[in-house]
Design a protein around this motif. Structure first.
Motif, PDB file in Angstrom:
ATOM      1  N   ALA A  50     -43.175 -41.332  23.706  1.00 16.85           N
ATOM      2  CA  ALA A  50     -44.427 -41.211  23.312  1.00 16.85           C
ATOM      3  C   ALA A  50     -44.962 -39.958  23.798  1.00 16.85           C
ATOM      4  O   ALA A  50     -44.940 -39.608  25.144  1.00 16.85           O
ATOM      5  CB  ALA A  50     -45.047 -42.727  24.257  1.00 16.85           C
ATOM      6  N   VAL A  51     -45.733 -39.128  23.238  1.00 19.65           N
ATOM      7  CA  VAL A  51     -46.225 -37.941  23.319  1.00 19.65           C
ATOM      8  C   VAL A  51     -47.748 -37.851  22.935  1.00 19.65           C
ATOM      9  O   VAL A  51     -48.103 -38.437  21.718  1.00 19.65           O
ATOM     10  CB  VAL A  51     -45.311 -36.739  22.508  1.00 19.65           C
ATOM     11  CG1 VAL A  51     -46.022 -35.495  22.741  1.00 19.65           C
ATOM     12  CG2 VAL A  51     -44.060 -36.782  23.183  1.00 19.65           C
ATOM     13  N   THR A  52     -48.767 -37.089  23.600  1.00 15.85           N
ATOM     14  CA  THR A  52     -50.053 -37.032  23.109  1.00 15.85           C
ATOM     15  C   THR A  52     -50.289 -35.392  23.242  1.00 15.85           C
ATOM     16  O   THR A  52     -49.814 -34.689  24.290  1.00 15.85           O
ATOM     17  CB  THR A  52     -51.099 -37.511  24.147  1.00 15.85           C
ATOM     18  OG1 THR A  52     -50.780 -38.945  24.115  1.00 15.85           O
ATOM     19  CG2 THR A  52     -52.418 -37.298  23.598  1.00 15.85           C
ATOM     20  N   VAL A  53     -50.746 -35.161  22.067  1.00 21.23           N
ATOM     21  CA  VAL A  53     -51.013 -33.354  21.942  1.00 21.23           C
ATOM     22  C   VAL A  53     -52.621 -33.377  21.777  1.00 21.23           C
ATOM     23  O   VAL A  53     -53.181 -33.876  20.904  1.00 21.23           O
ATOM     24  CB  VAL A  53     -50.470 -32.795  20.654  1.00 21.23           C
ATOM     25  CG1 VAL A  53     -50.770 -31.223  20.599  1.00 21.23           C
ATOM     26  CG2 VAL A  53     -48.659 -32.906  21.051  1.00 21.23           C
ATOM     27  N   VAL A  62     -46.286 -30.630  15.199  1.00 16.44           N
ATOM     28  CA  VAL A  62     -45.910 -30.949  16.741  1.00 16.44           C
ATOM     29  C   VAL A  62     -44.413 -31.249  16.159  1.00 16.44           C
ATOM     30  O   VAL A  62     -44.119 -32.094  15.277  1.00 16.44           O
ATOM     31  CB  VAL A  62     -46.776 -32.319  17.113  1.00 16.44           C
ATOM     32  CG1 VAL A  62     -46.087 -32.686  18.365  1.00 16.44           C
ATOM     33  CG2 VAL A  62     -47.989 -31.916  17.229  1.00 16.44           C
ATOM     34  N   ASN A  63     -43.519 -30.979  16.958  1.00 14.28           N
ATOM     35  CA  ASN A  63     -42.159 -31.312  17.053  1.00 14.28           C
ATOM     36  C   ASN A  63     -41.397 -31.660  18.273  1.00 14.28           C
ATOM     37  O   ASN A  63     -41.818 -31.112  19.163  1.00 14.28           O
ATOM     38  CB  ASN A  63     -40.968 -30.006  16.437  1.00 14.28           C
ATOM     39  CG  ASN A  63     -41.318 -29.796  15.003  1.00 14.28           C
ATOM     40  OD1 ASN A  63     -41.417 -30.404  14.032  1.00 14.28           O
ATOM     41  ND2 ASN A  63     -41.734 -28.560  14.660  1.00 14.28           N
ATOM     42  N   VAL A  64     -41.013 -32.967  17.972  1.00 16.78           N
ATOM     43  CA  VAL A  64     -40.221 -33.587  19.228  1.00 16.78           C
ATOM     44  C   VAL A  64     -38.856 -33.846  18.938  1.00 16.78           C
ATOM     45  O   VAL A  64     -38.556 -34.493  18.167  1.00 16.78           O
ATOM     46  CB  VAL A  64     -40.861 -35.119  19.625  1.00 16.78           C
ATOM     47  CG1 VAL A  64     -40.084 -35.500  20.940  1.00 16.78           C
ATOM     48  CG2 VAL A  64     -42.364 -34.991  19.735  1.00 16.78           C
ATOM     49  N   VAL A  65     -38.052 -33.162  19.911  1.00 14.85           N
ATOM     50  CA  VAL A  65     -36.444 -33.301  19.691  1.00 14.85           C
ATOM     51  C   VAL A  65     -35.793 -33.689  21.199  1.00 14.85           C
ATOM     52  O   VAL A  65     -36.238 -33.290  22.110  1.00 14.85           O
ATOM     53  CB  VAL A  65     -35.976 -31.748  19.276  1.00 14.85           C
ATOM     54  CG1 VAL A  65     -36.622 -31.538  18.032  1.00 14.85           C
ATOM     55  CG2 VAL A  65     -36.320 -30.690  20.142  1.00 14.85           C
ATOM     56  N   LEU A  66     -34.662 -34.009  20.917  1.00 13.90           N
ATOM     57  CA  LEU A  66     -33.818 -34.507  22.109  1.00 13.90           C
ATOM     58  C   LEU A  66     -32.397 -33.651  22.105  1.00 13.90           C
ATOM     59  O   LEU A  66     -31.880 -33.544  21.049  1.00 13.90           O
ATOM     60  CB  LEU A  66     -33.663 -36.027  22.130  1.00 13.90           C
ATOM     61  CG  LEU A  66     -32.791 -36.370  23.179  1.00 13.90           C
ATOM     62  CD1 LEU A  66     -33.557 -36.590  24.648  1.00 13.90           C
ATOM     63  CD2 LEU A  66     -32.615 -37.900  23.050  1.00 13.90           C
ATOM     64  N   GLU A  67     -32.468 -32.936  23.117  1.00 16.30           N
ATOM     65  CA  GLU A  67     -31.327 -32.216  23.245  1.00 16.30           C
ATOM     66  C   GLU A  67     -30.435 -32.569  24.326  1.00 16.30           C
ATOM     67  O   GLU A  67     -30.666 -33.070  25.528  1.00 16.30           O
ATOM     68  CB  GLU A  67     -31.779 -30.793  23.819  1.00 16.30           C
ATOM     69  CG  GLU A  67     -32.698 -29.915  22.739  1.00 16.30           C
ATOM     70  CD  GLU A  67     -33.084 -28.637  23.059  1.00 16.30           C
ATOM     71  OE1 GLU A  67     -32.974 -28.310  24.403  1.00 16.30           O
ATOM     72  OE2 GLU A  67     -33.790 -27.888  22.570  1.00 16.30           O
ATOM     73  N   GLU A  89     -51.400 -38.515  18.726  1.00 16.94           N
ATOM     74  CA  GLU A  89     -50.236 -39.309  19.571  1.00 16.94           C
ATOM     75  C   GLU A  89     -48.979 -39.461  18.392  1.00 16.94           C
ATOM     76  O   GLU A  89     -49.287 -40.090  17.453  1.00 16.94           O
ATOM     77  CB  GLU A  89     -51.115 -40.617  19.937  1.00 16.94           C
ATOM     78  CG  GLU A  89     -51.949 -40.543  20.820  1.00 16.94           C
ATOM     79  CD  GLU A  89     -52.996 -41.457  21.022  1.00 16.94           C
ATOM     80  OE1 GLU A  89     -52.420 -42.757  20.650  1.00 16.94           O
ATOM     81  OE2 GLU A  89     -53.682 -41.796  21.826  1.00 16.94           O
ATOM     82  N   LEU A  90     -47.930 -39.234  19.006  1.00 15.63           N
ATOM     83  CA  LEU A  90     -46.700 -39.522  18.154  1.00 15.63           C
ATOM     84  C   LEU A  90     -45.760 -40.349  19.245  1.00 15.63           C
ATOM     85  O   LEU A  90     -45.661 -40.095  20.488  1.00 15.63           O
ATOM     86  CB  LEU A  90     -46.019 -38.116  18.105  1.00 15.63           C
ATOM     87  CG  LEU A  90     -46.493 -37.113  17.078  1.00 15.63           C
ATOM     88  CD1 LEU A  90     -45.585 -35.889  17.244  1.00 15.63           C
ATOM     89  CD2 LEU A  90     -46.626 -37.706  15.633  1.00 15.63           C
ATOM     90  N   SER A  91     -45.062 -41.190  18.377  1.00 12.63           N
ATOM     91  CA  SER A  91     -43.733 -41.908  19.204  1.00 12.63           C
ATOM     92  C   SER A  91     -42.651 -41.891  18.257  1.00 12.63           C
ATOM     93  O   SER A  91     -42.762 -41.869  17.009  1.00 12.63           O
ATOM     94  CB  SER A  91     -44.281 -43.240  19.347  1.00 12.63           C
ATOM     95  OG  SER A  91     -44.655 -43.808  18.234  1.00 12.63           O
ATOM     96  N   GLY A  92     -41.622 -42.089  18.964  1.00 10.34           N
ATOM     97  CA  GLY A  92     -40.344 -41.986  18.201  1.00 10.34           C
ATOM     98  C   GLY A  92     -39.400 -42.897  18.960  1.00 10.34           C
ATOM     99  O   GLY A  92     -39.280 -42.899  20.154  1.00 10.34           O
ATOM    100  N   SER A  93     -38.088 -43.310  18.222  1.00  9.78           N
ATOM    101  CA  SER A  93     -37.095 -43.983  19.023  1.00  9.78           C
ATOM    102  C   SER A  93     -36.084 -42.983  19.711  1.00  9.78           C
ATOM    103  O   SER A  93     -35.716 -41.864  19.211  1.00  9.78           O
ATOM    104  CB  SER A  93     -36.365 -44.672  17.895  1.00  9.78           C
ATOM    105  OG  SER A  93     -37.024 -45.764  17.506  1.00  9.78           O
TER     106      SER A  93
END
Length: 454
Positions: A50-53, A62-67, A89-93
């Motif tokens: 969960a991210v808020t910008v 907005v980009n959300v990545v898992l490295e 507000e963004l959310s992702g699995s």
């Protein structure tokens, strides 16, 4: 003419320098503010990022990545909206289920965000990262103790083995969660051992599923059935007549201590309506207060023997009596009495049922002047309707120490002590706790069998 050409050239040069300066300064502007709400430390098989910008101007992208291990996978993204947004507000699995390539070990969540600056000709960017640990192996849980018996309103004790050491553990009875405490609370040296009391509520299905669980911070959960023998139990039905004299005496006193109820005490109709609000709404509010106090229970067992029943007392009402209230021979309400009413002489001394610490000593709605003691491991005892209090929150008390005197404060028909035991804020039948044989066989024996001291 020469002067005009020089003037125009100067304007162009100054304008160009201004544009160049603006372009340069725009590139140094701060990007949007990024807040990563979750995950905090761990990623398991399934979870949510969960991210808020937030931006003083429109949020651009907005980009959300898992490295992990040189590979990255998209978690969530935003590319603008029809209506400009200054907060997104963004959310992702996140987890093995959504990123199959994940393995145990370190990973990093990276969030980049931009906003338009300098008339939309440039963008200001910002980046936020959070280092995480991927934990995919489920915890382990096993039931160590044997012989578990339970009935409505009753309590049982269990010894569990949970690993790794940092997992939470406990017992689920239906949807009710009873947390386990470190075995060190009862003298168990093995750090994997946990202990817990669990209850079957007075109105719960006797066949409710009972299971032990272990849960880690990554959200991985392991459960196992907890072998037990349930037995049913019938509770008494009683009729409680209410007259005008009772309303005149009880309702105004409670109303003065709970002005938020806005009870009309000037008329018989207002008093009756006030009684129903006290017996229902205030009762539930008081139950919420009691439940919240369970969080103050310490991770230690402060008692070494059975609990005391009030000396030389007569039982006037029992635990979980189903009460029907009548006024002018008409049924007006139904409630369940979750404790024992014990009567002795007026203003009789009230003694601590066992060693503990005072977590509440004040007026508490239907309970009047009330004391609640914490005995550790989620176990507490409640003393109500007292005329006077001789202790304060934070006091340590020993078994048999005087807490105050009996009375008729709160929703009481006469001088007596309302006593009950609480487990994680849930009222449970005191009879078991008064019984030395129950305490020895169902609690202390299991602790000794696991290598503890009791």
């Amino acid at each position: 003419m020469r002067f005009v050409r020089l003037f125009v050239l100067g304007v162009i040069i100054i304008g160009s320098l201004g544009l160049a300066g603006g372009w340069y300064l725009a590139g140094r502007e701060a990007g949007p503010a990024i807040t990563i709400a979750s995950p905090e430390k761990f990623i398991g098989r399934a979870g949510t990022a969960a991210v808020t910008v937030e931006s003083p101007t429109t949020v651009g992208r907005v980009n959300v990545v898992l490295e992990q291990n040189g590979q990255s996978s998209s978690v969530a993204s935003y590319a603008g909206a029809a209506a400009p947004q200054t907060r997104v507000e963004l959310s992702g699995s996140v987890g093995k289920a959504s990123q199959p390539a994940l393995v145990n070990g370190p990973a990093r969540l990276v969030v980049t965000a931009s906003r338009p600056v300098f008339f939309g000709l440039r963008t200001a960017e910002s980046t936020a990262t959070r280092d995480l640990t991927v934990r995919l192996d489920p915890p382990r849980i096993a039931v160590v103790s044997i012989h578990h018996f339970i009935n409505p309103g009753g309590v049982e004790f269990v010894v569990l083995r949970a690993s790794p050491e940092d997992v939470d553990a406990g017992v689920l009875v239906g949807d009710d969660d009873y947390r386990a405490y470190p075995g060190a609370a009862v003298g168990l040296a093995d750090p994997a051992l946990r202990v817990a009391f669990f209850a079957l509520k007075h109105d719960q299905d006797v066949n409710a599923r009972v299971s032990a669980y272990a849960r880690d911070e990554a959200g991985n959960v392991a459960t196992t059935a907890l072998d037990h023998q349930p037995t049913n139990k019938k509770f008494l039905q009683s009729k409680i007549p209410i007259d005008q004299g009772f309303l005149d005496r009880v309702v105004p006193a409670i109303a003065s201590n709970t002005p938020e109820l806005k009870i009309d005490t000037a008329s018989p109709e207002g008093l009756l309506k006030g009684f129903l609000a006290i017996n229902g709404d205030l009762r539930r509010k008081n139950a919420d207060t009691i439940t919240a106090l369970a969080a103050k229970s310490r991770p230690e067992m402060s008692w070494k023997d059975a609990f005391l029943q009030m000396g030389n007392s007569q039982v006037e009402s029992r635990f979980a009596d189903r009460r029907t209230y009548f006024f002018d021979d008409k049924e007006i309400d139904r409630q369940v009495h979750l404790g024992f009413d014990l009567a002795s002489v007026q203003r009789a001394p009230v003694h601590a049922a066992n060693t503990g610490i005072v977590v509440f000593a004040d007026f508490l709605g239907i309970y009047g002047n009330c004391v609640i003691l914490d005995h550790g491991l989620g176990v507490q005892s409640l003393y109500a309707h007292m005329s006077s209090l001789g202790v304060k929150p934070g006091d340590s008390v020993t078994k048999g120490q005087e807490l105050g005197r009996t009375g008729s404060t709160g929703l009481a028909g006469g001088d007596h002590l309302h006593f009950t035991m609480l487990l994680q804020g849930v009222p449970v039948n005191p009879v078991e706790w008064w019984d030395p044989h129950w305490m020895e066989d169902r609690v202390f024996r299991k602790i000794r069998d696991a290598g503890g001291r009791r």
